[in-house]
Design a protein around this motif. Structure first.
Motif, PDB file in Angstrom:
ATOM      1  N   LEU A   1      18.779  11.001  -6.149  1.00 47.17           N
ATOM      2  CA  LEU A   1      19.774  10.836  -5.088  1.00 47.17           C
ATOM      3  C   LEU A   1      19.467  11.743  -3.902  1.00 47.17           C
ATOM      4  O   LEU A   1      19.498  11.313  -2.740  1.00 47.17           O
ATOM      5  CB  LEU A   1      21.169  11.117  -5.635  1.00 47.17           C
ATOM      6  CG  LEU A   1      22.343  10.871  -4.684  1.00 47.17           C
ATOM      7  CD1 LEU A   1      22.379   9.410  -4.241  1.00 47.17           C
ATOM      8  CD2 LEU A   1      23.658  11.248  -5.356  1.00 47.17           C
ATOM      9  N   GLY A   2      19.157  13.001  -4.180  1.00 44.52           N
ATOM     10  CA  GLY A   2      18.822  13.933  -3.100  1.00 44.52           C
ATOM     11  C   GLY A   2      17.543  13.535  -2.382  1.00 44.52           C
ATOM     12  O   GLY A   2      17.444  13.662  -1.153  1.00 44.52           O
TER      13      GLY A   2
ATOM     14  N   ARG B   1       2.645   7.273  -6.845  1.00 45.55           N
ATOM     15  CA  ARG B   1       1.882   8.437  -7.294  1.00 45.55           C
ATOM     16  C   ARG B   1       2.705   9.718  -7.279  1.00 45.55           C
ATOM     17  O   ARG B   1       2.278  10.745  -7.815  1.00 45.55           O
ATOM     18  CB  ARG B   1       0.640   8.616  -6.427  1.00 45.55           C
ATOM     19  CG  ARG B   1      -0.403   7.529  -6.609  1.00 45.55           C
ATOM     20  CD  ARG B   1      -1.599   7.762  -5.682  1.00 45.55           C
ATOM     21  NE  ARG B   1      -2.695   6.832  -5.937  1.00 45.55           N
ATOM     22  CZ  ARG B   1      -2.785   5.623  -5.427  1.00 45.55           C
ATOM     23  NH1 ARG B   1      -1.816   5.176  -4.611  1.00 45.55           N
ATOM     24  NH2 ARG B   1      -3.813   4.838  -5.710  1.00 45.55           N
ATOM     25  N   LEU B   2       3.882   9.677  -6.654  1.00 41.66           N
ATOM     26  CA  LEU B   2       4.731  10.872  -6.550  1.00 41.66           C
ATOM     27  C   LEU B   2       5.715  10.995  -7.712  1.00 41.66           C
ATOM     28  O   LEU B   2       6.505  11.940  -7.752  1.00 41.66           O
ATOM     29  CB  LEU B   2       5.507  10.850  -5.227  1.00 41.66           C
ATOM     30  CG  LEU B   2       4.641  10.837  -3.959  1.00 41.66           C
ATOM     31  CD1 LEU B   2       5.506  10.696  -2.718  1.00 41.66           C
ATOM     32  CD2 LEU B   2       3.783  12.103  -3.873  1.00 41.66           C
ATOM     33  N   GLY B   3       5.706  10.049  -8.633  1.00 38.51           N
ATOM     34  CA  GLY B   3       6.566  10.150  -9.806  1.00 38.51           C
ATOM     35  C   GLY B   3       7.715   9.161  -9.791  1.00 38.51           C
ATOM     36  O   GLY B   3       8.042   8.553  -8.770  1.00 38.51           O
ATOM     37  N   VAL B   4       8.347   9.029 -10.951  1.00 38.30           N
ATOM     38  CA  VAL B   4       9.401   8.037 -11.145  1.00 38.30           C
ATOM     39  C   VAL B   4      10.609   8.312 -10.260  1.00 38.30           C
ATOM     40  O   VAL B   4      11.186   7.393  -9.666  1.00 38.30           O
ATOM     41  CB  VAL B   4       9.816   7.986 -12.631  1.00 38.30           C
ATOM     42  CG1 VAL B   4      11.012   7.058 -12.816  1.00 38.30           C
ATOM     43  CG2 VAL B   4       8.664   7.543 -13.498  1.00 38.30           C
TER      44      VAL B   4
ATOM     45  N   ALA C   1       9.862   7.357  -6.700  1.00 37.24           N
ATOM     46  CA  ALA C   1       9.757   5.899  -6.598  1.00 37.24           C
ATOM     47  C   ALA C   1      11.136   5.251  -6.638  1.00 37.24           C
ATOM     48  O   ALA C   1      11.409   4.300  -5.895  1.00 37.24           O
ATOM     49  CB  ALA C   1       8.888   5.358  -7.728  1.00 37.24           C
ATOM     50  N   ALA C   2      12.016   5.778  -7.507  1.00 36.46           N
ATOM     51  CA  ALA C   2      13.381   5.241  -7.571  1.00 36.46           C
ATOM     52  C   ALA C   2      14.122   5.500  -6.269  1.00 36.46           C
ATOM     53  O   ALA C   2      14.851   4.642  -5.757  1.00 36.46           O
ATOM     54  CB  ALA C   2      14.131   5.854  -8.744  1.00 36.46           C
ATOM     55  N   ALA C   3      13.953   6.701  -5.705  1.00 38.12           N
ATOM     56  CA  ALA C   3      14.610   7.045  -4.445  1.00 38.12           C
ATOM     57  C   ALA C   3      14.116   6.144  -3.315  1.00 38.12           C
ATOM     58  O   ALA C   3      14.893   5.683  -2.477  1.00 38.12           O
ATOM     59  CB  ALA C   3      14.340   8.510  -4.104  1.00 38.12           C
TER      60      ALA C   3
ATOM     61  N   THR D   1       0.829  -1.207   0.000  1.00 35.59           N
ATOM     62  CA  THR D   1       0.000   0.000   0.000  1.00 35.59           C
ATOM     63  C   THR D   1       0.858   1.250   0.000  1.00 35.59           C
ATOM     64  O   THR D   1       0.582   2.214  -0.737  1.00 35.59           O
ATOM     65  CB  THR D   1      -0.932   0.007   1.221  1.00 35.59           C
ATOM     66  OG1 THR D   1      -1.703  -1.200   1.237  1.00 35.59           O
ATOM     67  CG2 THR D   1      -1.864   1.203   1.189  1.00 35.59           C
ATOM     68  N   MET D   2       1.922   1.255   0.810  1.00 35.93           N
ATOM     69  CA  MET D   2       2.829   2.399   0.834  1.00 35.93           C
ATOM     70  C   MET D   2       3.503   2.578  -0.523  1.00 35.93           C
ATOM     71  O   MET D   2       3.684   3.703  -1.002  1.00 35.93           O
ATOM     72  CB  MET D   2       3.871   2.205   1.929  1.00 35.93           C
ATOM     73  CG  MET D   2       4.861   3.358   2.065  1.00 35.93           C
ATOM     74  SD  MET D   2       4.099   4.938   2.534  1.00 35.93           S
ATOM     75  CE  MET D   2       3.669   4.603   4.256  1.00 35.93           C
ATOM     76  N   MET D   3       3.872   1.467  -1.164  1.00 37.57           N
ATOM     77  CA  MET D   3       4.488   1.550  -2.487  1.00 37.57           C
ATOM     78  C   MET D   3       3.545   2.204  -3.484  1.00 37.57           C
ATOM     79  O   MET D   3       3.963   2.999  -4.333  1.00 37.57           O
ATOM     80  CB  MET D   3       4.864   0.143  -2.953  1.00 37.57           C
ATOM     81  CG  MET D   3       5.740   0.106  -4.193  1.00 37.57           C
ATOM     82  SD  MET D   3       7.443   0.631  -3.884  1.00 37.57           S
ATOM     83  CE  MET D   3       7.608   1.958  -5.073  1.00 37.57           C
ATOM     84  N   GLY D   4       2.246   1.901  -3.376  1.00 46.46           N
ATOM     85  CA  GLY D   4       1.265   2.534  -4.257  1.00 46.46           C
ATOM     86  C   GLY D   4       1.200   4.034  -4.033  1.00 46.46           C
ATOM     87  O   GLY D   4       1.087   4.814  -5.003  1.00 46.46           O
ATOM     88  N   LEU D   5       1.286   4.481  -2.772  1.00 50.04           N
ATOM     89  CA  LEU D   5       1.284   5.916  -2.482  1.00 50.04           C
ATOM     90  C   LEU D   5       2.549   6.581  -3.029  1.00 50.04           C
ATOM     91  O   LEU D   5       2.494   7.700  -3.577  1.00 50.04           O
ATOM     92  CB  LEU D   5       1.186   6.143  -0.974  1.00 50.04           C
ATOM     93  CG  LEU D   5      -0.108   5.681  -0.289  1.00 50.04           C
ATOM     94  CD1 LEU D   5      -0.019   5.890   1.220  1.00 50.04           C
ATOM     95  CD2 LEU D   5      -1.314   6.427  -0.855  1.00 50.04           C
ATOM     96  N   VAL D   6       3.674   5.909  -2.892  1.00 49.85           N
ATOM     97  CA  VAL D   6       4.940   6.470  -3.384  1.00 49.85           C
ATOM     98  C   VAL D   6       4.923   6.568  -4.905  1.00 49.85           C
ATOM     99  O   VAL D   6       5.393   7.561  -5.485  1.00 49.85           O
ATOM    100  CB  VAL D   6       6.127   5.608  -2.908  1.00 49.85           C
ATOM    101  CG1 VAL D   6       7.425   6.069  -3.574  1.00 49.85           C
ATOM    102  CG2 VAL D   6       6.262   5.681  -1.391  1.00 49.85           C
TER     103      VAL D   6
END
Length: 488
Positions: free
Chosen positions: A364-365, A277-280, A283-285, A270-275
């Protein structure tokens, strides 16, 4: 790879608590590190030889296998508690009875799940919306993994049960054997190097299947070669026919333990789904942060395993005077070790993260910011795990499950959703320490005021102390030492 000449089993009911806990936890930590490194190495082989589609396929399969693992893992943990309590009372027969019933239950359940999984693998992958390009690869990989599920679960059970007897060294050696075989066979079976067939992604799964079978058979052979406590001989083979009372106990205690894994995994999804939504970039970070968190939480998990084994043996021996001291030592050790790892990660996170991200990547930031806000939550998480490990050692499994449900959903995810309009993405990262803090607070209250000390998974024998009372003889009608009762 040869096991050490001397068995690593130790009596956890005597001696200095701190040094014994450290000596027990270190090999467990080593096993956890080896297992994670094995997964990373296998991912490198798959990615290098077969590309991104194959990596996506293994990721989809990994989610399914974690859920399947959770379905039977709790049975093994419940059996480990029974083994630990029996060994604490020096009742080897009761330990063998619990072990035999657990082997039959775990291997039988995993065989059924493996067979059903093989048949319905395609339907499961479609339900997960596996991308079309990855579908045939994921199907080939997953079906082989399902075939190997009984051996995988038997290996996990053997290692957990040996830790219940006080031996955390032997499981480390055989985990090393499994990792060496798996990592070595992966490129050979994927690419068909030398005399090996070229199997593609199925080769990676086949390498795991072979490694787990070899390690499980070798560990069983070593148990008999060294005449270890849990080996079954002669009339003891009847213990592989599950006893009704033992089966009820293992299922009643094992299902809530397995459910804890499911709660954590579904909350993570569920947390991954929320993340996402914030963009690539975010999600990578977050993905990189999760890689680091895997290693940050390892000391806490190893310390928790050590506390559970020590507490179970001391409860079985009636050494309640040592149980609180074991818990206190586990809490202090967790704060020191996990805290040191968190500080090291925060100080040196950039060079580690550049292994996954380009130095100029905007992610990275973001990843460093996530670490700063969230990574210290694992100190609180580890303390809660220590408390859970102690109360579970006496069969109290429903309260830890309820605490995790509350901490993961209303607290962590509820805060992330409610505060996201106000705090933005930081609401997600701050929800981790908030959830762990809530879990620790509730665990501490239950440890202090809950009725977990009154529970029992083993009946008391002569001269064994239960709770804070000593009994010098058996009351009329009470059963002899080692009789095992299901509790609620």
């Amino acid at each position: 790879m040869r096991p050490p000449a001397a068995a690593g089993r130790r009596d956890l009911t005597t001696g200095a608590i701190g040094p014994t806990l450290i000596a027990f936890a270190l090999p467990t930590l080593g096993s956890n590190v080896l297992q994670s490194l094995n997964s990373s190495i296998n991912a490198i082989w798959v990615g290098r030889f077969l590309g991104e589609g194959a990596l996506a396929a293994t990721s989809n399969a990994a989610i399914i296998m974690f859920l399947m693992f959770g379905a039977v893992f709790g049975f093994g943990m419940a059996a480990t508690i029974l083994v630990g309590q029996a060994m604490g009372r020096h009742d080897v027969e009761a330990a063998r009875r619990a072990f035999g019933s657990a082997v039959a239950l775990v291997v039988g359940a995993s065989a059924v799940i493996g067979a059903l999984g093989w048949v319905f693998a395609a339907d499961i992958l479609r339900a997960l919306a596996t991308p079309g390009d990855a579908m045939p690869l994921a199907l080939a990989y997953l079906r082989v993994i399902f075939l190997g599920l009984p051996a995988s679960m038997l290996l996990v059970l053997l290692m957990a049960a040996m830790r219940g007897t006080g031996d955390s060294v032997t499981p480390l050696w055989f985990m090393g054997l499994s990792v060496a075989i798996d990592g070595g066979l992966n490129p050979l079976l994927i690419e068909g190097i030398g005399p090996f067939p070229r199997m593609g992604i199925a080769g990676s799964a086949t390498a795991t299947l072979i490694a787990n079978h070899v390690a499980a058979v070798a560990l069983l052979g070593f148990m008999y070669l060294r005449d270890m406590p849990l080996r079954l001989r002669g009339a003891e083979w009847r213990y592989l026919v599950p006893e009704r009372s033992l089966t009820r106990t293992i299922v009643a205690k094992g299902l809530p333990i397995g459910a804890q894994l499911l709660v954590m995994s579904t909350a993570g999804l569920t947390m991954m789904g929320l993340v996402n939504r914030l963009g690539v970039e975010t999600a990578a970070a977050y993905g990189v942060s999760q890689q680091l968190w895997t290693y940050i939480q390892m000391p806490a998990l190893a310390i928790g395993a050590g506390v559970s084994a020590m507490a179970a043996q001391n409860i079985g021996a009636g050494r309640w005077d040592r149980v609180d001291r074991i818990t206190g030592s586990g809490l202090l050790l967790n704060v020191g070790v996990t805290g040191a790892v968190v500080v090291a990660i925060l100080l040196f996170d950039r060079p580690v993260m550049t292994l996954f991200l380009a130095t100029a990547s905007p992610a990275l930031g973001i990843a460093r910011h996530i670490q700063l806000l969230s990574s210290w939550n694992f100190v609180l998480f580890g303390m809660a795990m220590v408390l859970f490990s102690t109360v579970r050692a006496n069969g109290a499994v429903l309260a830890p499950l309820a605490i995790l449900v509350v901490a993961m959903y209303p607290v962590r995810l509820g805060f992330a959703l409610a505060m996201r309009p106000v705090l933005g993405p930081d609401a997600l990262w701050l929800s981790f320490p908030l959830g762990s803090g809530a879990s620790l607070t509730m665990a501490a209250l239950y440890y202090r005021h809950g009725g977990w000390r009154r529970d029992t998974m083993l009946a008391a024998g002569p001269g064994v102390r239960h709770g804070h009372e000593a009994r010098g003889h058996l009351p009329a009608g009470e059963e002899p030492a080692g009789m095992i009762h299901p509790t609620g």
